[in-house]
Design a protein around this motif. Structure first.
Motif, PDB file in Angstrom:
ATOM      1  N   UNK A   1      -6.979  16.106  11.637  1.00 24.73           N
ATOM      2  CA  UNK A   1      -6.753  14.931  10.794  1.00 24.73           C
ATOM      3  C   UNK A   1      -5.573  15.221   9.871  1.00 24.73           C
ATOM      4  N   UNK A   2      -4.554  14.388   9.951  1.00 19.13           N
ATOM      5  CA  UNK A   2      -3.450  14.465   8.996  1.00 19.13           C
ATOM      6  C   UNK A   2      -3.336  13.121   8.278  1.00 19.13           C
ATOM      7  N   UNK A   3      -2.600  13.093   7.171  1.00 23.80           N
ATOM      8  CA  UNK A   3      -2.533  11.897   6.336  1.00 23.80           C
ATOM      9  C   UNK A   3      -1.957  10.701   7.075  1.00 23.80           C
ATOM     10  N   UNK A   4      -1.066  10.938   8.050  1.00 24.05           N
ATOM     11  CA  UNK A   4      -0.465   9.818   8.764  1.00 24.05           C
ATOM     12  C   UNK A   4      -1.493   9.051   9.587  1.00 24.05           C
ATOM     13  N   UNK A   5      -2.609   9.700   9.945  1.00 20.29           N
ATOM     14  CA  UNK A   5      -3.644   9.017  10.719  1.00 20.29           C
ATOM     15  C   UNK A   5      -4.291   7.886   9.929  1.00 20.29           C
ATOM     16  N   UNK A   6      -4.255   7.965   8.609  1.00 21.67           N
ATOM     17  CA  UNK A   6      -4.881   6.923   7.797  1.00 21.67           C
ATOM     18  C   UNK A   6      -4.215   5.560   8.019  1.00 21.67           C
ATOM     19  N   UNK A   7      -2.936   5.569   8.387  1.00 17.31           N
ATOM     20  CA  UNK A   7      -2.227   4.310   8.637  1.00 17.31           C
ATOM     21  C   UNK A   7      -2.846   3.574   9.816  1.00 17.31           C
ATOM     22  N   UNK A   8      -3.457   4.297  10.743  1.00 13.61           N
ATOM     23  CA  UNK A   8      -4.060   3.660  11.912  1.00 13.61           C
ATOM     24  C   UNK A   8      -5.104   2.627  11.515  1.00 13.61           C
ATOM     25  N   UNK A   9      -5.897   2.926  10.482  1.00  8.96           N
ATOM     26  CA  UNK A   9      -6.896   1.922  10.086  1.00  8.96           C
ATOM     27  C   UNK A   9      -6.430   1.060   8.918  1.00  8.96           C
TER      28      UNK A   9
ATOM     29  N   UNK B   1       6.603   7.395  12.919  1.00  8.44           N
ATOM     30  CA  UNK B   1       6.639   6.310  13.905  1.00  8.44           C
ATOM     31  C   UNK B   1       5.381   5.462  13.955  1.00  8.44           C
ATOM     32  N   UNK B   2       4.363   5.759  13.152  1.00 10.09           N
ATOM     33  CA  UNK B   2       3.093   5.045  13.252  1.00 10.09           C
ATOM     34  C   UNK B   2       3.198   3.525  13.041  1.00 10.09           C
ATOM     35  N   UNK B   3       4.129   3.007  12.192  1.00 12.48           N
ATOM     36  CA  UNK B   3       4.220   1.550  12.056  1.00 12.48           C
ATOM     37  C   UNK B   3       4.488   0.820  13.363  1.00 12.48           C
TER      38      UNK B   3
ATOM     39  N   UNK C   1       0.855  -1.178   0.000  1.00 12.25           N
ATOM     40  CA  UNK C   1       0.000   0.000   0.000  1.00 12.25           C
ATOM     41  C   UNK C   1       0.897   1.236   0.000  1.00 12.25           C
ATOM     42  N   UNK C   2       0.781   2.106  -1.010  1.00  9.20           N
ATOM     43  CA  UNK C   2       1.666   3.290  -1.069  1.00  9.20           C
ATOM     44  C   UNK C   2       1.611   4.156   0.182  1.00  9.20           C
ATOM     45  N   UNK C   3       0.448   4.219   0.831  1.00  9.57           N
ATOM     46  CA  UNK C   3       0.346   5.008   2.051  1.00  9.57           C
ATOM     47  C   UNK C   3       1.233   4.435   3.146  1.00  9.57           C
ATOM     48  N   UNK C   4       1.328   3.108   3.213  1.00  9.58           N
ATOM     49  CA  UNK C   4       2.024   2.476   4.325  1.00  9.58           C
ATOM     50  C   UNK C   4       3.528   2.397   4.105  1.00  9.58           C
TER      51      UNK C   4
END
Length: 460
Positions: A358-366, A134-136, A122-125
């Protein structure tokens, strides 16, 4: 895709991430626009302060747990890209955990590989970790907690008396899950929203009469028969039994989980408060609870915050943004808590969509939870899946267009950007409702008593 083995997926994704880290070093040195996330520079500066025996909070805008700065201390004496490698390794761990969780649920190999690939490629991840976010790490720990709840420690399954065996297995599950949950809530406060569904599931997990952990297994027959047993139809049944949830929530497992996770959280908090004082509390914890960002972001509240930031906000204004988020969370929890992975996924999507910032890095959470629900969806890529992806991506690109005009061209497009935020919320709501509609409800644990399950089927 059946011939592709997990090892090949992991190896190719690892090579991809190493290449991106190397490319990021080149782009940072030769191009005006940096590849590295600006937050990574903040992390590195804070880690350098820790290495020098100083407080990481001396670095302005560092608003994370000191644990993160400690993890990145090797940036100062090994290589500045140490943290990117660490985050990318956590990224790969998420892929392994996705495979492990699906395997425990009996998902066929080809579906497991598709689920793993949905995360790894996934390009986002794969850009988040390699850019230095650090979200991973958070994603890996969340999936490890799910594994702890599902799997426990296999070493306790010896030739012991069944009751002792069940007792030890339960303790191991609770200790593992509680330790990591308390740690990750301290590290990144948002997983606190998972506390209630975890407690509900822990109160219901058990071992059946054949001494096996009674996880609900995926099967082709189940997959086909559930086409008309969707999460949307189950939601009303679960919601009507809310009081049954609350009535049976107190057990040894849930009490131990709550006490141990809270102990870990407060021990870490007290320890770092002793080291860094009130600055730690204000920057790492309280800031995230009261954060109102006047800069433009995906949230529908950004424009109101921008206009009134200097005047402050009344308690009613704060409640107006908090109550919708709380109500949505409660509805989702009491509707889908038994289906743990799906519950955490829809919770996270809703939490991000209704958040004040809401920032783009939050999308990794789901995104890390999405692969866990793919084997239980009846949605096909053609056409519903394609429509959902298109709606979500188009609304995001539409927002980014107005954000570009505002930030880089200096145009007064605040109203247009706010309307784009409303459309992005609508897109998130549409995608979430569509996913719920096509999800095949599958509680993570089967009823502990076979007779109870039989009686339920008869009553249906």
């Amino acid at each position: 895709m059946e011939w592709i083995k997990l090892r090949s997926l992991m190896l190719s994704s690892a090579v991809l991430r190493l290449l991106l880290v190397a490319y990021g070093e080149w782009q940072d040195a030769h191009m005006e626009v940096r590849y590295t996330d600006v937050d990574y520079l903040v992390f590195s500066d804070a880690a350098a302060l820790v290495a020098a025996g100083r407080s990481p909070f001396e670095r302005s805008t560092y608003r994370y747990s000191p644990l993160l700065a400690f993890l990145l201390v090797p940036n100062s004496f090994i290589h500045p890209s140490w943290g990117k490698i660490l985050f990318s390794a956590a990224d790969l761990l998420v892929g392994l955990f996705v495979d492990a969780i699906c395997k425990l649920r009996g998902v066929p190999e080809n579906l497991r590989l598709w689920s793993v690939a949905a995360w790894l490629f996934n390009p986002f991840t794969f850009t988040i970790g390699t850019r230095g976010n650090c979200e991973p790490i958070v994603c890996a720990v969340i999936l490890w907690i799910i594994l702890c709840v599902m799997n426990g420690v296999s070493a306790v399954y010896l030739d012991m008396h069944f009751l002792l065996q069940k007792y030890l297995a339960s303790i191991c599950k609770v200790i593992q899950a509680a330790f990591w949950y308390g740690l990750i809530v301290h590290f990144r406060i948002y997983p606190i929203i998972y506390s209630l569904p975890l407690i509900i599931v822990l109160s219901k997990q058990g071992i059946d009469s054949s001494r096996k952990r009674n996880l609900t297994q995926w099967s082709l027959q189940q997959h086909m028969s559930y086409c008309n047993t969707r999460a949307s139809s189950k939601a009303s049944n679960c919601w009507s039994s809310m009081w049954l949830f609350l009535g049976g929530i107190l057990s040894w497992n849930t009490i131990a989980f709550g006490l141990l996770s809270a102990t870990i959280f407060f021990l870490l908090t007290i320890g770092f408060f002793y080291l860094y004082g009130s600055e730690f509390l204000n920057e790492a914890l309280l800031y995230h609870l009261t954060r109102t960002d006047p800069r433009h972001n995906f949230s529908i509240y950004f424009y109101h915050v921008y206009l009134h930031h200097q005047l402050g906000f009344s308690i009613y204004e704060k409640l107006a943004s908090f109550l919708p988020q709380l109500m949505v969370q409660l509805v989702l929890i009491f509707s889908f808590a038994d289906d743990l992975s799906f519950c955490l996924f829809v919770q996270t999507v809703a939490f991000v969509a209704f958040n004040k910032v809401i920032t783009a890095q939050y999308f990794v959470w789901f995104f890390c939870l999405l692969p866990l629900i793919l084997p239980w969806t009846s949605m096909k890529m053609k056409w519903k899946g394609f429509i959902c992806i298109t709606v979500w991506m188009t609304s995001q690109m539409h927002w980014l267009m107005w954000a570009y005009l505002l930030e880089f061209k200096g145009r007064n497009v605040f109203i247009q950007l706010w309307v784009a935020s409303l459309l992005f919320l609508a897109a998130n709501t549409f995608v979430l409702l569509t996913i719920i509609q096509y999800h095949k409800y599958s509680p993570i644990f089967m009823p502990s008593a076979t007779s109870d399950y039989t009686d339920t089927k008869k009553s249906e």
